[in-house]
Motif scaffolding. Structure first.
Motif: not given
Lengths: 277, 429
Positions: B277-293
Motif C-alpha cells: 500500500r506504500f504507493a497508494q498512501l504516497n500517491n500525490k493525487e490522493q494523499s495530502k502527505f505524498p512522500g511523507k508516509i
C-alpha cells in the motif's frame, strides 16, 4: 387556529426537507466526489467548494474498460428481461382479468409465493443446472431470471390495469371476428400501455441494479456493471475512490433519467386499482 | 396515444433485442481457438501487464493460446473458485487462492502439483519463499504455487512525527504506544489526529500485537493461544490506546479502507497495512502527505527485542488447478511461466509482492523504497492463523472478544479466557 396551521405547515416543510436530504445526500455525495480532486474527497472538514475535475472519469475510461463492457451487458440484459417480463405479464394479466376457474384462482397464491421466496434459495441450487446446460455466463440466463422474479408482480399489476378496460370492447372486437390473440394485441395492449410501462419501470430498475444473480451466473461475457463496481471496492490493492464514484455516477445516470421520465407511470403502477369500486 | 406509445416501445425493444443478439454473436466470433480461462482478482491480471508490457506475450505465441481472465474481489473470488471446483467439470483452468483457505476438504478439489513439479519443474523453485510454499501445502501435497504476498508493516506519517518533535519512528511496541499517545493531537492544519488507526474487523491487528509479546492466536501447529499472557499484554496495549484516545472512538466501526484514507488525510499518525500500500498512501493525487508516509517493520516488545525476531503477518496467493478442469498441461505451463524469475520480477515492478527472495536483490527493485524492509520482514512472516474448516467462525469469535476487551466492556483476562473456551471446540471439530 392560524398559529396551528402555520406550525403544521412548518412541520411539513421540515419533514419534506429532511426526506429530500436523506434521499438526495448519498446521490449528491457520489456525484460531487466524482468531480473532486482525489485529495479532497475525504478531506476533514469536508470541502463543498472545489475546482471540479474530470480526471476520475478519464481514469475510469483508461483503466476500467471492462466497466463499459459491463454497461453494455447491463443494457442488453435489462432490455431482454423487460421484454420477457412484459410479454409474460401482459398475457397472464389478460387471462386472470378475463377468465375465471378454480385452477386460476388457486394459481394466484402461487404468484404470491414466488414473490416471497428469497432469491438466494433458488440461486445456488440453480448454479450446477445452469452450468450443465451451458448457459452460465450468458445474457439469456439473467434475462430469464430477472423476468421470472418480476412476472408475478407484473401479472398482478397488468390484471389490475386490464380490469379497468371495459369487457364490451372485447365483445365488440369478437363480433367483428377477432380471435383472442387479436383482441389482446389490438385492443387490450394499446389501452393497457401505461400499465406495461409501469411494469417496465420496475423490471428495468431491478435488472439494472441487480448484483446477486449476476455474481453467481456470470463471469466475463455477461458481466454486468454492478459486478465491475464491486471489483473496484478491491480489498487487495486499495480503493481508488474517485474512480469508484465516477463509475457509480455513470451507472446511476441512465436509470435515474429513466425513472424520472417514467415517473408518472410508476405512480400509476403503484396506485393501480386503488380507486376501483 | 397509447397505441403510439406501444408501437414505439415495441420497435425499440425489438431493435435492442436484435442489437443484443448481434453483440452476443460478435462476442463468440472473436473467441480464440485455444483459450486458458483464469479466475482471479483484477490485480493478478493487472500486474502481468498489457500490450507491449504483456509479460505473457511470448508464452501466448509459443503455446498458441490466449488467456481469458474472469475477475472478482477477494472473497467472492474464493466462493466462485470453490463452487466451480465442486462441479463435475469447469471451464476454468487456473484459479488464484489465498493461503488461509486450503483446508483438507478444499485441497481435495484441486490438482496436487508435486508430480507436475517433478516432471516439468519450475525455474529455481527453491528460490520461492519456503514459508509461502508451506502455506500452499496440505497434508504433504502441494496444491498451489505462490504468486503474490502482502506482508504487514507499520506505516507512519513522518510530517506528523516531526510536528510533535519525534525524530525517529518506534523501535519497540512500548515506544509505539507512547508515540501514538503523543501523536493524538490537533495538527497545525487544524485536523484532529488519532495516534493509531486500525480496523476492528480483521484478526491481523490483535494478532500482531500478541506476537510482539511472543504470543499468537492459533499457531501453525494448531495450538490455540500458545501464550495467553502475551495475548493479554497485546490486548492491554490496544485497550489503553483506546482509553486514552490514541485509537479513535470510531474504532468499532473502522474498516480497512478507513486506515488508508485516514493516513492519506493526516487524520492518523500510525497504521498497520501491507507494504504494497506504500504507493497508494504516497500517491500525490490522493494523499495530502505524498512522500511523507513511511513504512518500517512492526516493532516487537522491549523485553523480546534482540532475543527473537518479530513475526509479522503475511497473506499469500497461490495459483491452483481445479481437479475437474480441462487441459491441465496448459494450466501448468501457464503457472510455470508466471512463476519464472523474469515474470516474478516483471510483476514486482508492476506492484506485485514478489514471492522469490532473489527478486528483492535485483537492481530493478532499488527504486522501491520499502523493498529492503519488506524482504527482511518476509523472512520471519507467517499467516494470521492456519486454515481449518471452522476458521471463519473462530475468527469472528476472536474479534468479538477482542472488541469487548479493547472497548472496555470486558476485562482483558476474561476476554482471553473466553477466546480459549469458545474457539477450542471449533478447532477440535
Amino acid at each position: 387556529m392560524r398559529t396551528k396551521k402555520l406550525a403544521i405547515g412548518i412541520g411539513k416543510a421540515i419533514a419534506v426537507v429532511a426526506i429530500l436530504v436523506w434521499s438526495l445526500f448519498p446521490i449528491g455525495f457520489i456525484v460531487m466526489s466524482s468531480l473532486k480532486p482525489g485529495q479532497d474527497i475525504f478531506a476533514v472538514p469536508p470541502k463543498f467548494v472545489f475546482s471540479p475535475t474530470l480526471q476520475h472519469y478519464v481514469q475510469l475510461w483508461n483503466g476500467w474498460g471492462v466497466f463499459f463492457g459491463g454497461l453494455l451487458n447491463s443494457t442488453i440484459i435489462t432490455a431482454g428481461a423487460t421484454i420477457i417480463a412484459i410479454t409474460a405479464s401482459t398475457a397472464a394479466g389478460y387471462v386472470y382479468s378475463r377468465y375465471s376457474s378454480r385452477m386460476l384462482n388457486a394459481s394466484v397464491m402461487f404468484l404470491i409465493i414466488v414473490r416471497l421466496i428469497p432469491p438466494i434459495v433458488v440461486t445456488l441450487p440453480l448454479f450446477p443446472i445452469i452450468n450443465a446446460i451451458g448457459l452460465n455466463d450468458t445474457h439469456i440466463v439473467l434475462m430469464v431470471l430477472y423476468a421470472t422474479f418480476f412476472v408475478s408482480l407484473g401479472t398482478v399489476l397488468m390484471r389490475t390495469f386490464i380490469d379497468q378496460i371495459p369487457r364490451e370492447l372485447d365483445e365488440a372486437a369478437q363480433i367483428d371476428g377477432a380471435g383472442r390473440m387479436t383482441i389482446l394485441r389490438r385492443v387490450i395492449v394499446p389501452l393497457a400501455a401505461p400499465g406495461i410501462l409501469a411494469v417496465a419501470v420496475f423490471v428495468v430498475v431491478f435488472a439494472w441494479n441487480e448484483f446477486l444473480f449476476a455474481f453467481i451466473f456470470t463471469g466475463t461475457n455477461a458481466k454486468t456493471a454492478p459486478l465491475v463496481i464491486s471489483e473496484m471496492i478491491g480489498s487487495i490493492d486499495g480503493v481508488d475512490w474517485g474512480v469508484l464514484f465516477a463509475a457509480s455516477t455513470v451507472q446511476l445516470i441512465p436509470v435515474l433519467l429513466f425513472v424520472i421520465f417514467m415517473n408518472r407511470y410508476l405512480v400509476a403502477g403503484l396506485t393501480a386499482g386503488a380507486t376501483k369500486g | 396515444m397509447s397505441d403510439k406509445l406501444l408501437n414505439l416501445t415495441r420497435r425499440s425493444f425489438l431493435g435492442t433485442a436484435m442489437g443484443g443478439a448481434a453483440a452476443l454473436a460478435a462476442g463468440q466470433s472473436f473467441a480464440a481457438g485455444k483459450t486458458l480461462n483464469v479466475l482471479s482478482h483484477k490485480v493478478h491480471q493487472t500486474v502481468l501487464g498489457t500490450g507491449d508490457g504483456d509479460l505473457l506475450k511470448d508464452w501466448k505465441s509459443a503455446n498458441d493460446a490466449d488467456v481469458s481472465w474472469t475477475t472478482f474481489d477477494s472473497n467472492p473470488l474464493q466462493d466462485r473458485l470453490f463452487r466451480e471446483a465442486s462441479l463435475s467439470s469447469t471451464d476454468f483452468n487456473v484459479g488464484y487462492m489465498v493461503d488461509n483457505r486450503p483446508t483438507k476438504q478444499i485441497a481435495a478439489m484441486f490438482e496436487p502439483l508435486d508430480a507436475y513439479l517433478q516432471k516439468d519443474g519450475i525455474e529455481d523453485f527453491e528460490d520461492i519463499a519456503p514459508g509461502l510454499v508451506q502455506g500452499m501445502t496440505v497434508d504433504g501435497k502441494l496444491i498451489g504455487i505462490p504468486v503474490r504476498h502482502a506482508t504487514q508493516g507499520l506505516f507512519y506519517n513522518e510530517a506528523l512525527l516531526e510536528e510533535q518533535g519525534i525524530s525517529a519512528p518506534p523501535t519497540t511496541l512500548e515506544e509505539l504506544a507512547e508515540q501514538a499517545q503523543k501523536l493524538t493531537f490537533t495538527s497545525k492544519a487544524g485536523t484532529p489526529v488519532a495516534g493509531m488507526v486500525l480496523a476492528s474487523d480483521l484478526a491481523v491487528f490483535p494478532v500482531m500485537f500478541a506476537r510482539a509479546f511472543g504470543g499468537d492466536f492459533i499457531n501453525a501447529k494448531f495450538e490455540l493461544l500458545p501464550n495467553p499472557e502475551a495475548m493479554e499484554k497485546g490486548l492491554s496495549v490496544l485497550r489503553k490506546m483506546f482509553e486514552t484516545g490514541a485509537l479513535p472512538r470510531s474504532y468499532a466501526t473502522t474498516k480497512n479502507d478507513d486506515q488508508v484514507t485516514w493516513l492519506q488525510q493526516g487524520r492518523a499518525a500510525f497504521t498497520v497495512l501491507p507494504f504494497a500500500r506504500f504507493a497508494q498512501l504516497n500517491n500525490k493525487e490522493q494523499s495530502k502527505f505524498p512522500g511523507k508516509i513511511k513504512a518500517i517493520e512492526f516493532p516487537i516488545s522491549a523485553d523480546l527485542k534482540g532475543k527473537m525476531p518479530m513475526s509479522s503477518i503475511v497473506e499469500a496467493w497461490g495459483m491452483v488447478i481445479p481437479a475437474n478442469s480441462k487441459d491441465k498441461d496448459l494450466s501448468w505451463k501457464f503457472i510455470k511461466e508466471v512463476s519464472s524469475k523474469s515474470a516474478t520480477l516483471g510483476m514486482a515492478k508492476n506492484g506485485n509482492g514478489p514471492v522469490r527472495v532473489s527478486t528483492y536483490a535485483d537492481p530493478a527493485m532499488s527504486s522501491n523504497p520499502v523493498a529492503a524492509v519488506e524482504a527482511a520482514v518476509l523472512k520471519n512472516a507467517r499467516g494470521a492463523f492456519p486454515p481449518f474448516p471452522e476458521a471463519a467462525r473462530a475468527q469472528s469469535i476472536f474479534l468479538e472478544e477482542v472488541q469487548l476487551a479493547v472497548l472496555g466492556r470486558k476485562e482483558v483476562k476474561e476476554a482471553v479466557a473466553s477466546i480459549a473456551t469458545r474457539v477450542k471446540p471449533l478447532l477440535q471439530a
